[in-house]
Design a protein around this motif. Structure first.
Motif, PDB file in Angstrom:
ATOM      1  N   ASP A   1       0.808  -1.220   0.000  1.00  0.00           N
ATOM      2  CA  ASP A   1       0.000   0.000   0.000  1.00  0.00           C
ATOM      3  C   ASP A   1       0.839   1.267   0.000  1.00  0.00           C
ATOM      4  OD1 ASP A   1       0.848   0.231   2.646  1.00  0.00           O
ATOM      5  OD2 ASP A   1      -1.140  -0.057   3.516  1.00  0.00           O
ATOM      6  N   GLN A   2       2.161   1.146   0.010  1.00  0.00           N
ATOM      7  CA  GLN A   2       3.001   2.307  -0.238  1.00  0.00           C
ATOM      8  C   GLN A   2       3.126   2.590  -1.736  1.00  0.00           C
ATOM      9  OE1 GLN A   2       4.243   4.543   1.953  1.00  0.00           O
ATOM     10  NE2 GLN A   2       3.031   3.400   3.461  1.00  0.00           N
ATOM     11  N   PHE A   3       2.780   1.602  -2.560  1.00  0.00           N
ATOM     12  CA  PHE A   3       2.812   1.772  -4.015  1.00  0.00           C
ATOM     13  C   PHE A   3       1.417   1.966  -4.605  1.00  0.00           C
ATOM     14  CE2 PHE A   3       6.490  -1.010  -3.025  1.00  0.00           C
ATOM     15  CZ  PHE A   3       7.502  -0.157  -3.418  1.00  0.00           C
ATOM     16  N   VAL A   4       0.424   1.374  -3.954  1.00  0.00           N
ATOM     17  CA  VAL A   4      -0.960   1.456  -4.434  1.00  0.00           C
ATOM     18  C   VAL A   4      -1.838   1.814  -3.249  1.00  0.00           C
ATOM     19  CG1 VAL A   4      -2.865   0.236  -5.530  1.00  0.00           C
ATOM     20  CG2 VAL A   4      -0.514  -0.302  -6.192  1.00  0.00           C
ATOM     21  N   ARG A   5      -2.528   2.931  -3.345  1.00  0.00           N
ATOM     22  CA  ARG A   5      -3.378   3.377  -2.239  1.00  0.00           C
ATOM     23  C   ARG A   5      -4.635   4.037  -2.800  1.00  0.00           C
ATOM     24  NH1 ARG A   5      -2.037   5.558   2.914  1.00  0.00           N
ATOM     25  NH2 ARG A   5      -0.249   4.104   2.877  1.00  0.00           N
ATOM     26  N   ASN A   6      -5.781   3.551  -2.373  1.00  0.00           N
ATOM     27  CA  ASN A   6      -7.067   4.129  -2.788  1.00  0.00           C
ATOM     28  C   ASN A   6      -7.183   4.237  -4.311  1.00  0.00           C
ATOM     29  OD1 ASN A   6      -7.850   4.421  -0.088  1.00  0.00           O
ATOM     30  ND2 ASN A   6      -6.916   6.457   0.050  1.00  0.00           N
ATOM     31  N   GLY A   7      -6.693   3.218  -4.990  1.00  0.00           N
ATOM     32  CA  GLY A   7      -6.763   3.176  -6.445  1.00  0.00           C
ATOM     33  C   GLY A   7      -5.624   3.870  -7.149  1.00  0.00           C
TER      34      GLY A   7
END
Length: 577
Positions: free
Chosen positions: A463-469
């Motif tokens: 989630d450091q690379f992908v967050r909330n889309g």
């Protein structure tokens, strides 16, 4: 010849990023990088390469008359070996081995692997009797016997968890700063290969921060052919220059130069590179757009071109495993936002099927789905459509039969599989970089190919690379304040061969002649479907096609086959005329 403190002969090609710290730890001062490496081997033995951070290939002659060969992980310079009885010849390029008397014989199965888009094993070269030293390994040769110690594992031993989101940004920023400092220590007048995306501007901003006040940084940006029709695949942009111009307004010390060579072809400098490297990897047909950047930097008096190509493997990763991970861990909210995000032009249903459902199916079911999809599209995008159906390589027209498909790295895989595939690919064909340096007279260094940066990014949460889309979430936060907001938040991706149609169309008659040569070729004629290649040329579109499968057939697979014909003939001495 450089020697270790105890007198062991040492050869080192490349650079050591942590050289000052290493010399302090070893109690050295004012010695060369090679002597420092030899001292590290004396002190730490097998663990020496773990202490040395850099991009290099090294040879140490040990007191027991054995040879210790090693390449750094991720982007080590190449080493080739020929063994004959108790003797061993070692070189950074195969041609030195051939000059010493090693017979020059292409491996037919290696040529077939190239045509099938299959990555070689990391110990295989293109030639019989010539072995490669894998990166991230130590090879000891004693009396002609070779032992490989793969000391480096690219998959992190455990996760890295920091207290705040901001801590990840600060840590990545600090690692890029360390790498830039090392690069600037080793050059006088660097140039930057600058795009309109995220990665190279972030690195450029850090270089400018560290340069002495008043010192200029030349940058070079490739521009499309002036007759490009402006057509770009959905989700992309084709001309970096408008973005670069806006970025430059923030940095008075940045010299931005557009580079455009109207007649540049996919086979630019092909024979010169064959001669320099003895390598003709088909991916070169997509990489010639960077040749004018090297030429322009040399003509500007620069001594090195810096780039940020490994950004996609580190701080700017798209995290292709995120869909499957969110599904597996039941993170429904994050999965829904990723599926709905507009940065990917596919529909949410297509993304769910391709990224979540299919990778979760048993392998036979995945094959059935992809076969059906290939029939609808007219072929499989990730397999060579010009392989002869009834020829020896016919089975490789389906990606499922390709053991290590270099066109499919990271697709439908877990995070560990993605890391291992990327690592394997990063270590192959390193001789190409040496060839480019010889042909263009300009060395190249990737600032983002810095082991601590890659290792940090491989260990932090998805989630450091992908967050909330939002994908490339870490890079976008690192870019804040470093570039215009429109550029920082842009979700389109750059397509650096967008003008391929304009550049290839004037040479259609040349390509027809090349296809006839392939049809008559004693080795390749039975492997490739030259009738299909001729039909593709006869049906050449008036404009750039937007269908991905059609586009890939013409811009990559067709020129790749022609490039391989020229490579095989150059290596075997065959006169195609």
């Amino acid at each position: 010849m450089p020697r270790s403190p105890s007198g062991w002969p040492v050869l080192l090609h490349g650079w050591i990023d942590n050289l000052p710290d290493l010399q302090v730890a070893l109690g050295l001062n004012g010695v060369s990088a090679a002597t420092t490496f030899g001292a590290a081997v004396e002190r730490w033995g097998r663990d020496a390469d773990a202490h040395v951070i850099g991009t290099y290939a090294a040879i140490v002659c040990l007191p027991d008359e054995s040879l210790r060969l090693s390449r750094s992980p991720w982007e080590g310079f190449p080493l080739f070996v020929h063994r004959s009885g108790p003797a061993a010849l070692v070189s950074s390029l195969p041609r030195a081995l051939f000059a010493a008397g090693v017979p020059k014989r292409l491996r037919s199965d290696a040529v077939e692997q190239m045509l099938a888009m299959e990555m070689l094993a990391d110990t295989e070269s293109m030639f019989e009797g010539v072995e490669c030293i894998p990166h991230g390994s130590i090879v000891t040769i004693t009396g002609g016997e070779m032992a490989i110690d793969r000391w480096y594992d690219p998959v992190p031993s455990g996760p890295i968890r920091l207290a705040r989101d901001e801590d990840y940004v600060e840590a990545a920023d600090a690692l890029i700063a360390d790498s830039v400092a090392s690069c600037l220590r080793d050059c006088e007048k660097p140039a930057m290969s600058l795009s309109g995306g995220l990665d190279s501007p972030i690195v450029t901003a850090e270089i400018l921060r560290q340069l002495p006040n008043g010192r200029l940084l030349p940058s070079f940006t490739f521009r499309p052919h002036p007759e490009w029709d402006g057509i770009v695949k959905s989700g992309g942009f084709g001309d970096d220059w408008p973005w670069v111009q806006e970025f430059t307004k923030q940095y008075p010390n940045l010299e931005a130069h557009p580079v455009r060579v109207d007649g540049l072809a996919f086979d630019d400098k092909a024979e010169a590179l064959f001669l320099a490297t003895d390598m003709g990897h088909p991916s070169r047909v997509l990489s010639t757009v960077y040749h004018p950047v090297l030429t322009a930097a040399r003509e500007a008096g620069c001594d090195i071109v810096l780039s940020a190509g490994f950004g996609n493997l580190s701080f700017s990763s798209m995290a292709p495993w995120a869909y499957a991970e969110f599904l597996r861990e039941g993170r429904w909210g994050q999965l829904r936002k990723l599926l709905l995000h507009k940065g990917d032009p596919r529909s949410p249903l297509r993304k769910f099927v391709a990224e979540c459902l299919v990778p979760s199916l048993p392998r036979p079911a995945q094959s059935l789905y992809r076969d059906a999809l290939a029939r609808l599209r007219g072929g499989d995008r990730l397999a060579n459509p010009f392989l002869a159906k009834d020829g020896p390589l016919g089975q490789y027209r389906q990606r499922e039969n390709i053991a290590a498909n270099f066109s499919a790295v990271g697709i439908g895989k877990s995070r560990e599989e993605v890391i291992r595939e990327q690592y394997h690919g990063a270590g192959l064909h390193a001789e190409v970089g040496l060839g480019l340096e010889q042909v263009f007279g300009m060395p190249h260094r990737d600032v983002t190919a810095y082991r601590p940066l890659i290792e940090f990014c491989n260990a932090i949460p998805t989630d450091q690379f992908v967050r909330n889309g939002e994908r490339r979430f870490l890079a976008r936060r690192m870019a804040k304040g470093r570039m215009p907001e429109a550029q920082r938040t842009n979700t389109l991706y750059g397509q650096h061969n967008v003008d391929w149609h304009a550049r290839m169309t004037p040479r259609l008659d040349d390509w027809r002649a090349e296809v006839r040569r392939i049809a008559d070729h004693p080795e390749l004629g039975a492997l490739l479907d030259t009738q299909a290649m001729s039909a593709a040329l006869d049906a050449w579109p008036d404009r750039t096609p937007t269908d991905p499968y059609h586009c890939d057939r013409l811009r990559f697979y067709l020129p790749a086959a022609i490039y391989m014909r020229r490579y095989v003939d150059a290596m075997t001495g065959r006169n195609a005329e």
